[in-house]
Structures are given as structure tokens and as C-alpha cells.
Write a protein that holds these residues in place. Structure first.
Motif, PDB file in Angstrom:
ATOM      1  N   TYR A   1       0.840  -1.202   0.000  1.00  0.00           N
ATOM      2  CA  TYR A   1       0.000   0.000   0.000  1.00  0.00           C
ATOM      3  C   TYR A   1       0.874   1.251   0.000  1.00  0.00           C
ATOM      4  O   TYR A   1       0.619   2.200  -0.739  1.00  0.00           O
ATOM      5  CB  TYR A   1      -0.910  -0.024   1.234  1.00  0.00           C
TER       6      TYR A   1
ATOM      7  N   GLY B   1       2.041   2.134  -3.264  1.00  0.00           N
ATOM      8  CA  GLY B   1       1.009   2.442  -4.246  1.00  0.00           C
ATOM      9  C   GLY B   1       0.342   1.228  -4.873  1.00  0.00           C
ATOM     10  O   GLY B   1      -0.424   1.363  -5.817  1.00  0.00           O
TER      11      GLY B   1
ATOM     12  N   LEU C   1      -2.348  -1.525  -4.571  1.00  0.00           N
ATOM     13  CA  LEU C   1      -3.575  -1.754  -3.815  1.00  0.00           C
ATOM     14  C   LEU C   1      -3.985  -3.226  -3.873  1.00  0.00           C
ATOM     15  O   LEU C   1      -3.564  -3.968  -4.759  1.00  0.00           O
ATOM     16  CB  LEU C   1      -4.687  -0.866  -4.368  1.00  0.00           C
TER      17      LEU C   1
ATOM     18  N   ASP D   1      -8.052  -4.532  -7.921  1.00  0.00           N
ATOM     19  CA  ASP D   1      -7.869  -3.756  -9.144  1.00  0.00           C
ATOM     20  C   ASP D   1      -8.548  -2.400  -9.007  1.00  0.00           C
ATOM     21  O   ASP D   1      -9.526  -2.242  -8.274  1.00  0.00           O
ATOM     22  CB  ASP D   1      -8.485  -4.488 -10.346  1.00  0.00           C
ATOM     23  N   GLY D   2      -8.024  -1.439  -9.717  1.00  0.00           N
ATOM     24  CA  GLY D   2      -8.650  -0.124  -9.744  1.00  0.00           C
ATOM     25  C   GLY D   2      -7.982   0.858  -8.805  1.00  0.00           C
ATOM     26  O   GLY D   2      -6.910   0.617  -8.264  1.00  0.00           O
ATOM     27  N   SER D   3      -8.671   1.979  -8.622  1.00  0.00           N
ATOM     28  CA  SER D   3      -8.147   3.066  -7.800  1.00  0.00           C
ATOM     29  C   SER D   3      -8.492   2.848  -6.333  1.00  0.00           C
ATOM     30  O   SER D   3      -9.124   1.855  -5.964  1.00  0.00           O
ATOM     31  CB  SER D   3      -8.754   4.391  -8.268  1.00  0.00           C
ATOM     32  N   ILE D   4      -8.129   3.817  -5.512  1.00  0.00           N
ATOM     33  CA  ILE D   4      -8.429   3.743  -4.077  1.00  0.00           C
ATOM     34  C   ILE D   4      -9.938   3.668  -3.848  1.00  0.00           C
ATOM     35  O   ILE D   4     -10.389   3.026  -2.901  1.00  0.00           O
ATOM     36  CB  ILE D   4      -7.787   4.927  -3.314  1.00  0.00           C
TER      37      ILE D   4
ATOM     38  N   GLN E   1     -11.433   0.107  -3.606  1.00  0.00           N
ATOM     39  CA  GLN E   1     -10.986  -0.791  -2.550  1.00  0.00           C
ATOM     40  C   GLN E   1     -12.068  -0.938  -1.483  1.00  0.00           C
ATOM     41  O   GLN E   1     -12.916  -0.073  -1.306  1.00  0.00           O
ATOM     42  CB  GLN E   1      -9.704  -0.248  -1.901  1.00  0.00           C
TER      43      GLN E   1
END
Length: 77
Positions: A33, A36, A38, A41-44, A47
């Protein structure tokens, strides 16, 4: 400490002693984390809320510990 809306007065070391493998996994997830990477998959925003909350909690504790270490090093000089 309040986590996920629940107040706890338990010793924060207890989970480490009771389940060191889970703690090691948590620290591994935090290391990723911090770089960077995560969990999902995908952005913050993609999550799980509990994951982000836990990572932010660990980050704040790590930051606090680092500040304390810097202050202690400064005092030793």
C-alpha cells in the motif's frame, strides 16, 4: 482506539501475539500500500472500506513512530 466504528480498549499488541501470521500479512499489505500497490484492481475508490481504513490506521501509526524516532535522534545529537 476506534476502528470500523467500534471502540476498543484491548491491548493493541494482543492480536500480534495471538496471530503473528495475520500481523505479518497485514504488514506485507501495508508495505505494498505504501508503494502504491492496492489489494484490488482499480483506484483507491475501488478498494474495500475496511481495507482502506486499516491501511490508513497503520499508516498513521507508522508516521507517528517515524516522527518519534526522528525526534529521539535529534535529541541525541
Amino acid at each position: 482506539m476506534v476502528f470500523d466504528g467500534v471502540e476498543s480498549w484491548a491491548c493493541p499488541r494482543r492480536p500480534v501475539k495471538e496471530d503473528p501470521a495475520a500481523f505479518a500479512e497485514l504488514m506485507g499489505l501495508y508495505a505494498l500500500y505504501a508503494e502504491g500497490v492496492l489489494a484490488d484492481d482499480g483506484s483507491i475508490m475501488g478498494q474495500a472500506v475496511k481495507y482502506v481504513t486499516l491501511m490508513r490506521l497503520v499508516h498513521s501509526v507508522v508516521t507517528e513512530c517515524q516522527a518519534q524516532q526522528r525526534e529521539e535522534a535529534r535529541k541525541r545529537r
